[in-house]
Design a protein around this motif. Sequence first.
Motif, PDB file in Angstrom:
ATOM      1  N   MET A 136     -21.197  -6.674-165.499  1.00  0.00           N
ATOM      2  CA  MET A 136     -21.205  -6.547-164.049  1.00  0.00           C
ATOM      3  C   MET A 136     -21.953  -7.740-163.454  1.00  0.00           C
ATOM      4  N   PRO A 137     -21.327  -8.440-162.480  1.00  0.00           N
ATOM      5  CA  PRO A 137     -21.996  -9.601-161.883  1.00  0.00           C
ATOM      6  C   PRO A 137     -23.227  -9.201-161.085  1.00  0.00           C
ATOM      7  N   THR A 138     -24.208 -10.061-161.101  1.00  0.00           N
ATOM      8  CA  THR A 138     -25.423  -9.811-160.321  1.00  0.00           C
ATOM      9  C   THR A 138     -25.139 -10.111-158.860  1.00  0.00           C
ATOM     10  N   PRO A 139     -25.587  -9.273-157.941  1.00  0.00           N
ATOM     11  CA  PRO A 139     -25.352  -9.557-156.523  1.00  0.00           C
ATOM     12  C   PRO A 139     -26.102 -10.819-156.093  1.00  0.00           C
ATOM     13  N   ASN A 140     -25.491 -11.545-155.218  1.00  0.00           N
ATOM     14  CA  ASN A 140     -26.105 -12.754-154.685  1.00  0.00           C
ATOM     15  C   ASN A 140     -27.063 -12.324-153.572  1.00  0.00           C
ATOM     16  N   LEU A 141     -28.345 -12.361-153.854  1.00  0.00           N
ATOM     17  CA  LEU A 141     -29.330 -11.857-152.892  1.00  0.00           C
ATOM     18  C   LEU A 141     -29.489 -12.765-151.683  1.00  0.00           C
ATOM     19  N   VAL A 142     -29.203 -14.048-151.845  1.00  0.00           N
ATOM     20  CA  VAL A 142     -29.335 -14.962-150.713  1.00  0.00           C
ATOM     21  C   VAL A 142     -28.161 -14.818-149.762  1.00  0.00           C
ATOM     22  N   TYR A 143     -26.949 -14.734-150.288  1.00  0.00           N
ATOM     23  CA  TYR A 143     -25.740 -14.650-149.467  1.00  0.00           C
ATOM     24  C   TYR A 143     -25.026 -13.325-149.703  1.00  0.00           C
ATOM     25  N   SER A 144     -25.755 -12.227-149.761  1.00  0.00           N
ATOM     26  CA  SER A 144     -25.142 -10.948-150.119  1.00  0.00           C
ATOM     27  C   SER A 144     -23.948 -10.601-149.232  1.00  0.00           C
ATOM     28  N   GLU A 145     -24.007 -10.942-147.957  1.00  0.00           N
ATOM     29  CA  GLU A 145     -22.885 -10.625-147.080  1.00  0.00           C
ATOM     30  C   GLU A 145     -21.683 -11.529-147.340  1.00  0.00           C
ATOM     31  N   ASN A 146     -21.883 -12.609-148.076  1.00  0.00           N
ATOM     32  CA  ASN A 146     -20.799 -13.556-148.357  1.00  0.00           C
ATOM     33  C   ASN A 146     -20.539 -13.686-149.859  1.00  0.00           C
ATOM     34  N   GLN A 147     -20.832 -12.656-150.627  1.00  0.00           N
ATOM     35  CA  GLN A 147     -20.731 -12.803-152.070  1.00  0.00           C
ATOM     36  C   GLN A 147     -19.317 -13.044-152.561  1.00  0.00           C
ATOM     37  N   ASP A 148     -18.301 -12.787-151.750  1.00  0.00           N
ATOM     38  CA  ASP A 148     -16.929 -13.023-152.166  1.00  0.00           C
ATOM     39  C   ASP A 148     -16.468 -14.451-151.899  1.00  0.00           C
ATOM     40  N   LEU A 149     -17.304 -15.281-151.330  1.00  0.00           N
ATOM     41  CA  LEU A 149     -16.938 -16.655-151.043  1.00  0.00           C
ATOM     42  C   LEU A 149     -17.111 -17.516-152.283  1.00  0.00           C
ATOM     43  N   ILE A 150     -16.316 -18.597-152.370  1.00  0.00           N
ATOM     44  CA  ILE A 150     -16.415 -19.516-153.503  1.00  0.00           C
ATOM     45  C   ILE A 150     -16.820 -20.904-153.015  1.00  0.00           C
ATOM     46  N   THR A 151     -17.336 -21.695-153.926  1.00  0.00           N
ATOM     47  CA  THR A 151     -17.794 -23.038-153.594  1.00  0.00           C
ATOM     48  C   THR A 151     -16.615 -23.996-153.466  1.00  0.00           C
ATOM     49  N   VAL A 152     -16.904 -25.182-152.969  1.00  0.00           N
ATOM     50  CA  VAL A 152     -15.882 -26.228-152.861  1.00  0.00           C
ATOM     51  C   VAL A 152     -15.345 -26.577-154.250  1.00  0.00           C
ATOM     52  N   GLY A 153     -16.238 -26.652-155.237  1.00  0.00           N
ATOM     53  CA  GLY A 153     -15.808 -26.965-156.601  1.00  0.00           C
ATOM     54  C   GLY A 153     -14.865 -25.921-157.162  1.00  0.00           C
ATOM     55  N   ALA A 154     -15.175 -24.650-156.928  1.00  0.00           N
ATOM     56  CA  ALA A 154     -14.307 -23.573-157.405  1.00  0.00           C
ATOM     57  C   ALA A 154     -12.960 -23.592-156.673  1.00  0.00           C
ATOM     58  N   ALA A 155     -12.987 -23.890-155.389  1.00  0.00           N
ATOM     59  CA  ALA A 155     -11.737 -23.983-154.625  1.00  0.00           C
ATOM     60  C   ALA A 155     -10.895 -25.153-155.134  1.00  0.00           C
ATOM     61  N   ALA A 156     -11.542 -26.268-155.447  1.00  0.00           N
ATOM     62  CA  ALA A 156     -10.823 -27.431-155.980  1.00  0.00           C
ATOM     63  C   ALA A 156     -10.153 -27.076-157.302  1.00  0.00           C
ATOM     64  N   SER A 157     -10.861 -26.359-158.157  1.00  0.00           N
ATOM     65  CA  SER A 157     -10.277 -25.935-159.433  1.00  0.00           C
ATOM     66  C   SER A 157      -9.099 -24.996-159.205  1.00  0.00           C
ATOM     67  N   ALA A 158      -9.276 -24.041-158.309  1.00  0.00           N
ATOM     68  CA  ALA A 158      -8.215 -23.066-158.041  1.00  0.00           C
ATOM     69  C   ALA A 158      -6.969 -23.724-157.452  1.00  0.00           C
ATOM     70  N   LEU A 159      -7.165 -24.782-156.682  1.00  0.00           N
ATOM     71  CA  LEU A 159      -6.036 -25.474-156.059  1.00  0.00           C
ATOM     72  C   LEU A 159      -5.556 -26.671-156.878  1.00  0.00           C
ATOM     73  N   ARG A 160      -6.195 -26.876-158.033  1.00  0.00           N
ATOM     74  CA  ARG A 160      -5.872 -28.013-158.893  1.00  0.00           C
ATOM     75  C   ARG A 160      -5.908 -29.313-158.091  1.00  0.00           C
ATOM     76  N   SER A 161      -7.015 -29.505-157.429  1.00  0.00           N
ATOM     77  CA  SER A 161      -7.193 -30.655-156.559  1.00  0.00           C
ATOM     78  C   SER A 161      -8.614 -31.174-156.711  1.00  0.00           C
ATOM     79  N   SER A 162      -8.943 -32.200-155.948  1.00  0.00           N
ATOM     80  CA  SER A 162     -10.290 -32.766-156.025  1.00  0.00           C
ATOM     81  C   SER A 162     -11.188 -32.132-154.967  1.00  0.00           C
ATOM     82  N   ARG A 163     -12.487 -32.250-155.206  1.00  0.00           N
ATOM     83  CA  ARG A 163     -13.456 -31.770-154.211  1.00  0.00           C
ATOM     84  C   ARG A 163     -13.274 -32.530-152.895  1.00  0.00           C
ATOM     85  N   GLN A 164     -12.975 -33.814-152.986  1.00  0.00           N
ATOM     86  CA  GLN A 164     -12.790 -34.613-151.770  1.00  0.00           C
ATOM     87  C   GLN A 164     -11.609 -34.100-150.951  1.00  0.00           C
TER      88      GLN A 164
END
Length: 75
Positions: free
Chosen positions: A1-29
């Motif tokens: 079970m993933p640990t809750p993100n205590l800093v951004y608990s209301e946004n825990q379903d959001l992903i980083t730019v790096g993760a989005a780049a991987s998911a879209l098979r694209s670059s961070r830029q």
Amino acid sequence: MPTPNLVYSENQDLITVGAAASALRSSRQSIYNWVKRGALPHVNVYGRIMIDPQVIPDFRMKLEVRDALGCGGRK
């Protein structure tokens, strides 16, 4: 079970730019460029650009259609 993100608990379903780049098979830029143009919805969380992973499939489809039509600058 993933640990809750205590800093951004209301946004825990959001992903980083790096993760989005991987998911879209694209670059961070590319992610930063799409965010800057308003093409990719994002949330600014304490100065960090975060992406809702639910927008990734639709955005990927738009990229594939654009590429199939020969539009855009992807090589």
